[in-house]
Design a protein around this motif. Sequence first.
Motif, PDB file in Angstrom:
ATOM      1  N   PRO A 182     -39.709   2.091 -69.636  1.00 22.12           N
ATOM      2  CA  PRO A 182     -38.845   0.929 -69.394  1.00 22.12           C
ATOM      3  C   PRO A 182     -39.367   0.078 -68.237  1.00 22.12           C
ATOM      4  N   GLY A 183     -38.898  -1.160 -68.178  1.00 20.27           N
ATOM      5  CA  GLY A 183     -39.246  -2.044 -67.057  1.00 20.27           C
ATOM      6  C   GLY A 183     -39.056  -1.290 -65.747  1.00 20.27           C
ATOM      7  N   PHE A 184     -40.016  -1.406 -64.834  1.00 22.03           N
ATOM      8  CA  PHE A 184     -39.996  -0.537 -63.660  1.00 22.03           C
ATOM      9  C   PHE A 184     -40.141  -1.300 -62.347  1.00 22.03           C
ATOM     10  N   THR A 185     -39.778  -2.586 -62.336  1.00 25.45           N
ATOM     11  CA  THR A 185     -39.735  -3.264 -61.039  1.00 25.45           C
ATOM     12  C   THR A 185     -38.508  -2.746 -60.295  1.00 25.45           C
ATOM     13  N   ASP A 186     -38.452  -3.020 -58.987  1.00 19.69           N
ATOM     14  CA  ASP A 186     -37.292  -2.518 -58.238  1.00 19.69           C
ATOM     15  C   ASP A 186     -35.996  -3.223 -58.640  1.00 19.69           C
ATOM     16  N   ARG A 187     -36.113  -4.341 -59.400  1.00 21.84           N
ATOM     17  CA  ARG A 187     -34.927  -5.047 -59.895  1.00 21.84           C
ATOM     18  C   ARG A 187     -34.616  -4.702 -61.347  1.00 21.84           C
ATOM     19  N   SER A 188     -35.457  -3.899 -61.983  1.00 19.88           N
ATOM     20  CA  SER A 188     -35.249  -3.550 -63.392  1.00 19.88           C
ATOM     21  C   SER A 188     -34.101  -2.562 -63.545  1.00 19.88           C
ATOM     22  N   MET A 189     -33.568  -2.489 -64.768  1.00 16.73           N
ATOM     23  CA  MET A 189     -32.418  -1.628 -65.041  1.00 16.73           C
ATOM     24  C   MET A 189     -32.690  -0.166 -64.694  1.00 16.73           C
ATOM     25  N   TYR A 190     -33.852   0.362 -65.118  1.00 16.16           N
ATOM     26  CA  TYR A 190     -34.084   1.804 -64.930  1.00 16.16           C
ATOM     27  C   TYR A 190     -34.010   2.227 -63.452  1.00 16.16           C
ATOM     28  N   PRO A 191     -34.799   1.593 -62.571  1.00 12.81           N
ATOM     29  CA  PRO A 191     -34.691   1.982 -61.158  1.00 12.81           C
ATOM     30  C   PRO A 191     -33.308   1.697 -60.556  1.00 12.81           C
ATOM     31  N   ARG A 192     -32.680   0.608 -61.002  1.00  9.74           N
ATOM     32  CA  ARG A 192     -31.348   0.302 -60.457  1.00  9.74           C
ATOM     33  C   ARG A 192     -30.325   1.352 -60.850  1.00  9.74           C
ATOM     34  N   LEU A 193     -30.443   1.875 -62.071  1.00 13.41           N
ATOM     35  CA  LEU A 193     -29.505   2.919 -62.506  1.00 13.41           C
ATOM     36  C   LEU A 193     -29.671   4.171 -61.652  1.00 13.41           C
ATOM     37  N   TRP A 194     -30.917   4.496 -61.299  1.00 15.62           N
ATOM     38  CA  TRP A 194     -31.119   5.682 -60.448  1.00 15.62           C
ATOM     39  C   TRP A 194     -30.690   5.426 -59.020  1.00 15.62           C
ATOM     40  N   ALA A 195     -30.922   4.225 -58.525  1.00 18.49           N
ATOM     41  CA  ALA A 195     -30.470   3.904 -57.165  1.00 18.49           C
ATOM     42  C   ALA A 195     -28.951   4.064 -57.085  1.00 18.49           C
ATOM     43  N   ALA A 196     -28.260   3.586 -58.136  1.00 21.46           N
ATOM     44  CA  ALA A 196     -26.794   3.699 -58.159  1.00 21.46           C
ATOM     45  C   ALA A 196     -26.347   5.144 -58.347  1.00 21.46           C
ATOM     46  N   SER A 197     -27.264   5.999 -58.814  1.00 27.41           N
ATOM     47  CA  SER A 197     -26.950   7.417 -59.006  1.00 27.41           C
ATOM     48  C   SER A 197     -27.378   8.246 -57.792  1.00 27.41           C
ATOM     49  N   GLY A 198     -27.859   7.567 -56.740  1.00 27.51           N
ATOM     50  CA  GLY A 198     -28.189   8.270 -55.502  1.00 27.51           C
ATOM     51  C   GLY A 198     -29.670   8.556 -55.298  1.00 27.51           C
ATOM     52  N   LEU A 199     -30.531   8.049 -56.200  1.00 31.88           N
ATOM     53  CA  LEU A 199     -31.967   8.267 -56.046  1.00 31.88           C
ATOM     54  C   LEU A 199     -32.639   6.908 -55.816  1.00 31.88           C
ATOM     55  N   ALA A 200     -33.062   6.667 -54.570  1.00 33.03           N
ATOM     56  CA  ALA A 200     -33.656   5.370 -54.222  1.00 33.03           C
ATOM     57  C   ALA A 200     -35.030   5.212 -54.877  1.00 33.03           C
ATOM     58  N   TYR A 201     -35.477   3.970 -54.995  1.00 29.83           N
ATOM     59  CA  TYR A 201     -36.731   3.638 -55.699  1.00 29.83           C
ATOM     60  C   TYR A 201     -37.946   4.453 -55.205  1.00 29.83           C
ATOM     61  N   PRO A 202     -38.199   4.519 -53.884  1.00 33.60           N
ATOM     62  CA  PRO A 202     -39.368   5.315 -53.435  1.00 33.60           C
ATOM     63  C   PRO A 202     -39.248   6.790 -53.818  1.00 33.60           C
ATOM     64  N   ALA A 203     -38.041   7.335 -53.747  1.00 32.53           N
ATOM     65  CA  ALA A 203     -37.837   8.748 -54.108  1.00 32.53           C
ATOM     66  C   ALA A 203     -38.010   8.957 -55.614  1.00 32.53           C
ATOM     67  N   LEU A 204     -37.629   7.956 -56.390  1.00 32.09           N
ATOM     68  CA  LEU A 204     -37.799   8.020 -57.848  1.00 32.09           C
ATOM     69  C   LEU A 204     -39.291   8.072 -58.206  1.00 32.09           C
ATOM     70  N   ILE A 205     -40.072   7.223 -57.562  1.00 31.22           N
ATOM     71  CA  ILE A 205     -41.523   7.195 -57.797  1.00 31.22           C
ATOM     72  C   ILE A 205     -42.126   8.558 -57.452  1.00 31.22           C
ATOM     73  N   ASP A 206     -41.697   9.081 -56.290  1.00 30.09           N
ATOM     74  CA  ASP A 206     -42.146  10.380 -55.831  1.00 30.09           C
ATOM     75  C   ASP A 206     -41.866  11.487 -56.856  1.00 30.09           C
ATOM     76  N   ARG A 207     -40.633  11.504 -57.359  1.00 33.44           N
ATOM     77  CA  ARG A 207     -40.228  12.507 -58.350  1.00 33.44           C
ATOM     78  C   ARG A 207     -41.137  12.479 -59.572  1.00 33.44           C
TER      79      ARG A 207
END
Length: 361
Positions: A323-348
């Motif tokens: 899925p689209g993976f900019t920091d404004r895209s739906m996928y990263p935003r859904l994880w940020a709202a679920s408690g996983l920030a963008y840098p931590a998501l990339i790390d995972r």
Amino acid sequence: TKRKVALLFGGASVEHAVSIQSARSVFRAIDPERYTVLPVAIARDGTWLSPEASWALLRGAAVPAAGPAGGPKTDPPASPGFPPGPPWRAVGSPHLNAADVAFPLLHGPMGEDGTVQGYLELLGIPYVGSGVLASAVGMDKATMKRLFALEGLPQVRYLVFERRAVQADPDAVARTVEEAFPYPVFVKPANSGSSLGISRADDRSTLVRALREAARYDATVLVEEGLAVRELEVAVLGNEPPEASVVGEVVPRRAFYDYEAKYTAGGAELLVPAPIDGALAEEIRALALRAYRAIGARDLARVDFFLDKGAGRLYVNEINTMPGFTDRSMYPRLWAASGLAYPALIDRLVEEALRRAGERN
Ligand code: ADP
Ligand code: MG
Ligand code: MG
């Protein structure tokens, strides 16, 4: 020691520019203490750019129409006994060969569809995301729907046609559709993304036109019952077991979530979380995990749903394995709202791919 992460971006698809934005976002957010980024850009014509040109593109150079090749400049020797193939292009990058892990931030055909994944398998480089089969299935809507049906997931009514049938007698195809469900209908090439080649038809003449249009894009064409829908999306992450994020909603400002709505600023509004009740959100998350497993997805995918505004019924629309993976895209935003920030998501995601490589050795 720092891990070398090859970011693959650009690519020979209409989502070229979006992919560059995703890579720039990841480059800005990735932890420089832990990772060394090696950019690997692919031009619109499929040519793999040199490390220097890739750096320039990642750092913000204008997007070239077709870049200088990073590989050898001469044609390969003709193989005796084989007919001449398509024009040969440079594939590969010195950056890729130096990488510990690859993050293919590519969307659409030649990137999200298993082709690049197969190449990385051959090279023996671990990579983020679904493997060859799940990537290919996610890109082919006819195959995806069949696997979803086997899993018992709710889907809108649909029919599958071959291009040959569409070209031979589009009126006969249209009559078959009319016998199966009422207008409006949505017509889609099986292999698509970004809504390209997709159109809505409200009567026989627009349906015939839509069928011909979709058949230009792919040898398989889908026709679906068109509903008045809300569009809900969930991000799935990880393996054994995968987890589902909060639910988001896309509100297109146009008739449907078409190419314009997706890629023009203000073309659609993203609501995170979606204004829906908790029980519905739970149901959507559970269905998203089943859809993810149904195609054998890995690491990440966004699962998209339709909520029928009339009957209130819920349907799985599709799965997107990159899925689209900019920091404004739906996928990263859904994880940020679920408690996983963008840098931590990339790390995972990167750690998951590295862990897999470790297990294999
Ligand atoms: P893509 O993979 O290109 O995103 P989709 O199947 O998601 O293709 O279709 C793109 C958009 O078209 C959807 O987001 C939605 O707005 C609209 N659409 C597609 N199918 C239907 C349908 N059966 N009923 C109503 N709207 C639809
Ligand atoms: Mg899609
Ligand atoms: Mg879609």
